[in-house]
Design an enzyme around this catalytic site. Structure first.
Site, short mmCIF file in Angstrom:
data_model
loop_
_atom_site.label_atom_id
_atom_site.label_comp_id
_atom_site.label_asym_id
_atom_site.label_seq_id
_atom_site.Cartn_x
_atom_site.Cartn_y
_atom_site.Cartn_z
N GLN A 1 10.40 -34.11 34.62
CA GLN A 1 9.12 -34.71 35.28
C GLN A 1 8.07 -33.82 35.32
O GLN A 1 6.69 -34.29 35.50
CB GLN A 1 9.35 -35.15 36.78
N ARG B 1 11.09 -40.46 45.54
CA ARG B 1 9.96 -41.26 45.50
C ARG B 1 9.07 -40.99 46.75
O ARG B 1 8.93 -41.92 47.67
CB ARG B 1 10.45 -42.81 45.71
N CYS B 2 8.54 -39.83 46.92
CA CYS B 2 7.83 -39.44 48.05
C CYS B 2 7.05 -38.34 47.73
O CYS B 2 7.30 -37.32 46.62
CB CYS B 2 9.01 -39.12 48.98
N GLU C 1 4.70 -44.50 45.49
CA GLU C 1 5.88 -43.98 46.33
C GLU C 1 5.48 -44.88 47.86
O GLU C 1 6.45 -44.73 48.85
CB GLU C 1 5.78 -42.60 46.71
#
Lengths: 808, 164
Positions: free
Chosen positions: A239, A386-387, A762
């Site tokens: 990522q 996802r944050c 997110e």
């Protein structure tokens, strides 16, 4: 036939910001032509895989690979002893700690990497793994962080001082060998004073359980060392490919220009693919040792057991209010279970991420937060699933505390939120825990949400249901789950955000081709977010060339400008801003070219959709396509040929997306089963680039939230065995369990972002988890439930009902 | 090795013949031996469906079937469903309705959906959700996948009617 194209038609032809542009990525994915790392096949490529520890805490007495080396197809077995001369048996973590690449004398969690077997293919590697003999001596296991802080069992002997004491760690003093750090924000004394003097104080322990991002594609890489040219190429599920290149250079000693990192298509990330894992290091070493490309791909058990857990925060809270419900103070102490090594992925100065956003959407004048990090015999990680760096934990904490306070006050939880929201005119708002919220209009969003779901009618129906239940007419309860969340995303300003010393700016480089098409490269990397589609839309609007004529490329460190990658909803806030700024540089040069071609002063032309026009004479213009060609074929005095630009964007602040969610849930008291009757999600992510993609992000994030709240967990037994290491036990909802979602929006642009966008990927996970969990709690509120820990699977819901005496 | 088995398969219309160990999994054959990388590996326990292919008229998870069990079979993967010149209606519909994000589950999804629509050309939303429950997606929340399949079903039955 029309001889003139209207301005509106010219805008439409660009496919720019705000339109539901179809994704350019989809042609290859729908035809099976995606290019994921496991699809890569190189000549002579070998396959590496790990011998992993079956124990959660044990001494490794010996590793004997002699039998494995006799297995057909096995070429090498790497152990810590092999890596030690290279200084690669340990590696630095993103959190200022260090972690073992391969077990160095002991193991600290089940599944830890002990040896790396390199073979001609997967089957041979598996045979080799079977033949490696490891002798272990079991040690006492600590899986409870509270117990770990009291225990005489020392997990990290490597961190003991020469005197047997506990020296400071990367984030200051440690008060026990299993303690990692204490991190504080806000005013402790003032907060305790407010709480001591308050009319009403609600106190609760809120646990956000350990879970895992579990993208459908696991982590993996292919390392290829070209010994002739001294170049290392590393393809992988990264990522943050540029940061990985720097990390590989720092720990391997290979000069950075000799390393090329490529993130091909990534099959979902959700934070799992931010970290640097032993598999990457071992693949690189194995390629150097064997002279062949080496592939390493996790299987699902490896993935769930070892790379990148999320959450595992025990949040003790106190919230104080007047008897009318005006919140006066918030206190939080968090015990954070980080596992065997502190490998959390957070900006350096934030060892507990942005947990200090835990005052949420509310105007809370006084607050205090302390977080203690703890070592246990669990896997390391602590990624933002996802944050944006622990925002999920913070949002869950405050949205539970609000509900508990509502119970304490005997108030409606929607009204309690409404009277405590930060007001629109208070922005930019300075929070008690140190953030400056950029913009928001919470009352409008909340009012719209309450009206959309018919909130008062729902409450009336719920009251009737409770009466019916008590009268024996039904066995189903109705829960109304509310959530108003505020996120903090887009890390971040270089002045306070870095990872391993690398400022968290991002970048975009644009080249316009002579015929009026373009390529733009960014420092981010899409994992399904559709960057190739949306970044082209931003550029189309900024530079006046059609999105269909703009190629977006990311993920190749040899070609893309340096950037910190995609996680924490930072692509749109940071790289999206860089894209707009680079586009504006293109436009500035284009203006000069247009003025030259039109024989007027620079200031006499202005940009209009896809062209520069002479002010007051719109029939005199040059289109961006014409300007592009002119930049390559005209000798313009004072201007270099070509039309290119690059922008490295250091954001002045974070962005603060927000939203109002309502979940209506039916709960069967006798089976513990639930049914989601309605889910309404209103998101405000500022300027909307592509509504279709936003909606898709919301659907997906809500479904991950559903999973987390209603069943998904990484659970350990007391021996440190992972009980949920396959998809048989680790809950991923299917299309059957997943409800239909209704999406909605308001638009409050970010005042400091070039296009006003805030990021959305997110939000649904951050806001969704409290909405689902609050629905469960709310269903039982009338029967006295205050707090019950997630995940709310059928068994745990049944237990709530049973403990409340509802089974008669 | 002496224990290799003689395997014949028809994959996307092409006949394949080779020797394989009894333990070789069908997904390995497809991806590593034949270079057909549309089907992916997600869980290796039959749960996620990323490896879905259609075999002798049935949807199967190729990660948990030995190639020896597939001996003599006809296999269709995403690569056999439509190409750049003529996309399958499901491929069109997934693009049109934003039925995918990272794309990793998509080949399995579309392969399964094609079989589902063969079995039931005009399914209800509930039937689509049930019929697709063997294929997991982590990105989309399924809402647009269901929409895409329903749209493709409508599209396919109207072209069928037109052809008649």
């Amino acid at each position: 036939m029309k001889d003139e194209v209207t301005r509106e038609e010219r805008v439409d032809a660009l496919g720019g910001m705000g339109c539901k542009r179809k994704r350019v990525e989809d042609a290859r994915f729908t035809q099976g032509k995606g290019n994921y790392v496991d699809d890569l096949k190189l000549d002579g490529m070998l396959f590496g895989d790990f011998v992993r520890s079956p124990y959660a805490h044990a001494r490794v007495k010996s590793v004997d690979s002699s039998a494995a080396m006799e297995v057909p197809g096995v070429l090498a077995v790497l152990t810590a002893a092999d890596l030690e001369p290279l200084g690669l048996h340990w590696m630095p973590t993103l959190a200022g700690d260090k972690m073992m690449v391969l077990a160095d004398g002991k193991v600290l969690y089940q599944g830890q990497e002990v040896a790396f077997v390199v073979a001609t293919d997967r089957y041979a590697a598996a045979d080799g793994i079977e033949s490696v003999e490891v002798e272990y001596e079991e040690l006492p296991v600590l899986v409870d962080p509270f117990e770990a802080l009291q225990s005489d069992v020392v997990l990290r002997e490597d961190l003991l001082g020469a005197d047997g004491g506990t020296p400071d760690g990367a984030h200051g003093p440690r008060n026990h060998p299993n303690h990692i750090f204490t991190w504080e924000a806000g005013d402790k004394d003032a907060t305790e004073q407010v709480i001591g003097a308050a009319d009403v104080v609600a106190e609760e322990m809120v646990y956000y359980h350990r879970t895992h991002p579990c993208p459908l594609e696991t982590c993996g890489c292919v390392a290829s060392m070209d010994k002739v040219n001294g170049k290392l190429t590393l393809w992988g599920t990264f990522q943050a490919p540029h940061a990985i290149r720097t990390v590989v250079s720092l720990i391997s000693g290979i000069e950075e220009h000799n390393i090329r990192v490529i993130s091909p298509d990534i099959g979902g990330g959700f934070g799992n693919k931010v970290g640097a894992y032993p598999g990457y290091v071992c693949s690189v070493v194995a390629s150097i040792v064997t002279g062949k490309p080496v592939k390493w791909i996790e299987d699902r058990m490896d993935n769930l057991m070892t790379t990148a857990f999320a959450r595992d925060y025990w949040m003790q809270g106190k919230i104080a209010a007047t008897k009318e419900g005006k919140i006066t103070g918030l206190w939080c102490h968090t015990t954070a279970d980080h596992g065997g090594f502190d490998a959390c992925a957070d900006p350096t100065k934030f060892p507990a991420g942005f947990m200090n956003i835990c005052t949420g959407s509310y105007d809370i004048p006084t607050a205090y937060l302390a977080v203690d990090g703890v070592y246990t015999n669990k896997a390391p990680g602590g990624v933002a699933y996802r944050c944006s760096f622990r925002v999920t934990e913070a949002a869950y904490f405050i949205e539970r505390m609000i509900e508990v306070l509502a119970i304490e006050l005997g108030m409606d939880a929607a009204e309690l939120r409404r009277i405590n929201f930060i007001k629109a005119e208070q922005f930019p708002y300075q929070s008690a825990l140190g953030w400056e919220y950029d913009s928001g209009d919470y009352h409008t969003a909340w009012g719209k949400a309450m009206a959309a779901v018919g909130y008062d009618d729902l409450r009336a129906e719920q009251a009737q249901r409770v009466a019916d239940f008590k009268a024996g007419k039904t066995r189903k309860l109705l829960g109304i789950g509310l959530c108003h969340f505020t996120e903090i995303v887009g890390a971040g300003p270089v002045k306070n955000c870095d990872i391993l010393g690398l400022g968290m700016f991002d970048s975009c480089e644009i080249r316009i081709h002579p015929t009026g098409s373009a390529i733009a490269r960014l420092g981010t990397i899409s994992q399904g977010q559709g960057h190739a589609t949306t970044f082209a839309q931003i550029l189309a609007t900024e530079i006046g060339l059609p999105a269909d004529s703009i190629t977006i490329e990311e993920g190749d460190t040899d070609t893309a400008p340096y950037g910190l990658g995609t996680y924490g909803s930072r692509s749109t806030p940071v790289a999206g801003a860089a894209t707009a700024m680079a586009g504006r540089k293109i436009r500035a040069k284009a203006q000069m070219i247009a003025a030259y071609l039109l024989e007027v002063h620079d200031g006499d032309v202005e940009f209009d959709v896809d062209r520069f026009v002479v002010k007051g004479a719109p029939e005199r213009f040059k289109t961006m396509k014409e300007i592009a060609f002119a930049s390559y074929n005209q000798a313009i005095p004072g201007l270099e040929p070509g039309l290119e630009a690059v922008s490295y964007y250091d954001p002045p602040n974070m962005t603060y997306p927000f939203g109002a969610y309502v979940c209506v849930m039916e709960i069967d008291v006798d089976t513990g089963e639930h049914e989601i009757r309605q889910f309404y999600a209103l998101d405000d992510c500022g300027t909307r680039i592509n509504p279709m993609i936003i909606e898709g992000q919301v659907h997906g994030g809500l479904t991950e939230a559903l999973a987390i709240a209603m069943g998904q967990e990484i659970a350990y037994d007391e021996m440190g065995n992972v009980k949920t290491a396959t998809l048989m036990d680790f809950f991923l909802p299917t299309a059957v369990e997943t409800p239909h979602y209704t999406t909605d929006h308001t638009v409050t642009p970010s005042p400091h972002h070039p296009i006003g966008a805030k990021g959305v990927g997110e939000s649904p996970n951050v806001g969704g988890v409290p909405a689902f969990s609050n629905a469960v709690h709310d269903a039982f509120r009338a029967f006295g439930l205050r707090q019950s820990h997630m995940p709310h699977d059928h068994w745990r819901i049944w237990k709530i009902a049973n403990e409340l005496g509802l089974h008669g | 090795m002496s224990n290799k088995m003689h395997i014949k398969l028809t994959v996307n219309g092409a006949e394949e013949e080779f020797l394989a160990e009894p333990r070789e999994l069908l997904i390995y054959t497809l991806r590593e031996r034949l270079g057909i990388t549309g089907p992916h590996i997600g869980c290796e326990t039959s749960h996620c469906g990323a490896c879905t292919v259609n075999l002798n008229g049935k949807t199967i998870k190729s990660c948990t079937m030995f190639v020896a069990q597939a001996n003599g079979a006809e296999v269709t993967t995403i690569e056999g469903m439509g190409g750049p010149d003529a996309l399958h209606p499901l491929q069109e519909a997934f693009k049109e309705h934003h039925g995918l994000q990272c794309g990793y589950c998509t080949p399995g999804m579309i392969t399964r959906a094609a079989k589902l629509l063969e079995e039931n050309p005009s399914p209800t939303e509930e039937e689509v959700r049930f019929g697709m429950a063997g294929n997991l997606c982590r990105c989309t929340g399924y809402q647009n996948i269901v929409k895409a399949i329903m749209a493709a079903a409508a599209d396919m039955s109207s072209s069928k009617e037109a052809a008649q």
